[in-house]
Scaffold this active site. Sequence first.
Site, mmCIF file in Angstrom:
data_model
loop_
_atom_site.group_PDB
_atom_site.id
_atom_site.type_symbol
_atom_site.label_atom_id
_atom_site.label_comp_id
_atom_site.label_asym_id
_atom_site.label_seq_id
_atom_site.Cartn_x
_atom_site.Cartn_y
_atom_site.Cartn_z
ATOM 1 C CE LYS A 161 -4.164 -2.232 1.462
ATOM 2 N NZ LYS A 161 -3.670 -3.622 1.636
HETATM 3 C C1 LIG Z 1 -4.435 -4.677 1.102
HETATM 4 C C2 LIG Z 1 -3.669 -5.923 0.886
HETATM 5 C C3 LIG Z 1 -4.113 -6.905 -0.012
HETATM 6 C C4 LIG Z 1 -5.412 -6.775 -0.776
HETATM 7 O O1 LIG Z 1 -5.393 -5.743 -1.712
HETATM 8 P P1 LIG Z 1 -6.776 -5.174 -2.301
HETATM 9 O O2 LIG Z 1 -6.391 -4.032 -3.147
HETATM 10 O O3 LIG Z 1 -7.603 -4.776 -1.113
HETATM 11 O O4 LIG Z 1 -7.420 -6.291 -3.054
HETATM 12 C C5 LIG Z 1 -3.317 -8.007 -0.200
HETATM 13 N N1 LIG Z 1 -2.155 -8.183 0.496
HETATM 14 C C6 LIG Z 1 -1.708 -7.270 1.366
HETATM 15 C C7 LIG Z 1 -0.445 -7.530 2.099
HETATM 16 C C8 LIG Z 1 -2.438 -6.108 1.591
HETATM 17 O O5 LIG Z 1 -1.992 -5.207 2.474
#
Ligand SMILES: *Cc1c(COP(=O)(O)O)cnc(C)c1O
Length: 492
Positions: free
Chosen positions: A114
Site C-alpha cells: 500500500k
Molecule cells: C491490502 C492488501 C491486499 C489486498 O489488496 P486489495 O487491493 O484490497 O485487493 C493483499 N495483500 C496485502 C499484504 C495487503 O496489504
Amino acid sequence: MNYLSTRDTERTRRTSSAEAIKEGLAPDGGLYLPASVPTLTRADFDALCAMDYPARAAMILSRFLDDYPADALAEDCRAAYAPERFPGGCAPIRTLDGGIHALELWHGPTSAFKDMALQIMPRLLSRALAMTGERRVAHILVATSGDTGKAALEGYRDVDGVKITVFYPLDGVSLMQKRQMQTTEGRNVSVVAVRGNFDDAQNGVKAIFSDPELARRADAGGFFFSSANSINWGRLVPQIVYYLSAYCDLVNAGKLAFGDPVNVAVPTGNFGNIFAAYLARRMGLPAARFLCASNRNNVLTDFLATGVYDRTREFHKTISPSMDILISSNLERLLSFLGGPALTADLMESLKKTGKYEAPADLLHKIRASFSGGYLGEEDTLAVIRDTWRDEGYLVDPHTAVGLGCVKNYRQQTGDRTPVILASTASPFKFAPAVASAIGLAQDDDVFALLRRLSAETGDPIPAPLAAVETLPVRFTRVIDPAEMPGIPFES
Ligand SMILES: *Cc1c(COP(=O)(O)O)cnc(C)c1O
C-alpha cells in the site's frame, strides 16, 4: 479528463480528477471512474521502458490526472518514490520457477504494497486542495484491515491542511500491524481500535461519508471528510503503474518479448489492486487473464464461479488478515465498466439491503472472459510458504503465498502456462509468526525476537521500518464500539 460515478446514469455531472481525489466517494455513493481509459501506443511503451520508476509513474499519472501540471506530477513522483523511501527498489521482480515473476511491492516505509499508492496520494490530495481553492482541512478517515492504516498514517502524517484518523478492527490485525499503527508519529494523526471486524470498520467510515448531517457539522467546524481507502481514485491510479513497469522490466531483461501475453495474479481483498491491473490492460498491457486469489473469505471466488455475490456468510480470521474482507468495494468499478451505471446502482442497492446480489448472465460472462477466481485455505497457505522456502530459497508472506498457491492450482486445472506477474504484497517479516511456523521455526511471544530469529535463519535482513517499531513509544490505545465512530472526528 472527466470522472463519473459508477452509479451515474445521467453522465452529465462533470468532475475533474482533482475533485474526484478530494471527494473520495461520489455524492451518490458510487466510486469515481475516468470517463475513458487512455491508451498507450507502441512508442509510449518504448518511452516508458526506457524510464526509471518515478518517471514511469509520472507518465502514467499524467494520462489520467490531466488537470495536474505535468511538472508537478513529475516532482511528486520523484519525491514519493525516492530511493530513501524505497531502499530496495520501487517494484523489483524476483523470478521463480515456471515463469512466475514475483513483483515485490513491499520495499517502502511500511513493508506492504500500500506504500506504492500512499506515498504519492497525499501529495495528489494536497495539490487537489490548492487546485480547487479549498480552504477547509481535509479530515482523512481510514478503515483498515491492517496495512492501509499504517501506510496512510506514514503518507499523511504532518502533511499541511490534512488530519487523519485510522480505525482498525480490534482483533483483526496482526500484532506487528497494531504496534506499527499505535506508535505512529506526527501531530495530525489519530488511531482508534473498533470492536468488530474490518467490514464493521469500513461500514462505519462509509456511513460517516454518506451522512449529510455529519458533513454539515464538519463544514461548520472548518473541515470536510475525505478517504484514503482504495475507493479513492487517488489510491487506485498509482497502482496501475507497477504492472506496466513490471512488463517493461521483463522485456528489458529479455524475459519476455514485447507483446508476449502475461497473466496477472493478485492476492485480493478489496479488489483494488487487481482492478488496477485490469486498468493497466485497458491502457495496453498485454495481459491475458487476471487470477483473483482469495483466502478462506472466498466471497470473490464464489462470485466468479456463480455470479452470486453473497456477503452473508461466516467471517474468518486468517493468517492473511489484509484479505479478510467480505465487501470488496472496488468490484463495483468493474461492474460499472462492464455492466453500466444503472445495473451497478441496482446491484449495490441489493447488496446494501440484502447483503447479496446476482450479476446477470451476460455480465458474468464478460467478467469471466478476463477473471479467474481461486482461494487457498490456511494449511495450504502455510504449505506454499514452506515449499517455496525449501525449493527455491525464497520467503513469501501469507498474502503472497495465497496468490502463489492459486497460480499453481490454476495452472494445474487449466494447463495454461502463460508467464505470470504475481503481486507480492507484503514483506514476510511483517507476518513473522505465520511465516516462522510455516518453515518450522519456534515461536516467540516477543515479536521482535521472532524477527531476529527469522532473519538469522533465512539470512534476509529485517526491514528497517519494522525493526524501528520496537523502540518507539505506544501513543494510541483507545478502543470503541462501531456506534461511537461518527463522534470521533468531532472530538477536539
Ligand atoms: C491490502 C492488501 C491486499 C489486498 O489488496 P486489495 O487491493 O484490497 O485487493 C493483499 N495483500 C496485502 C499484504 C495487503 O496489504
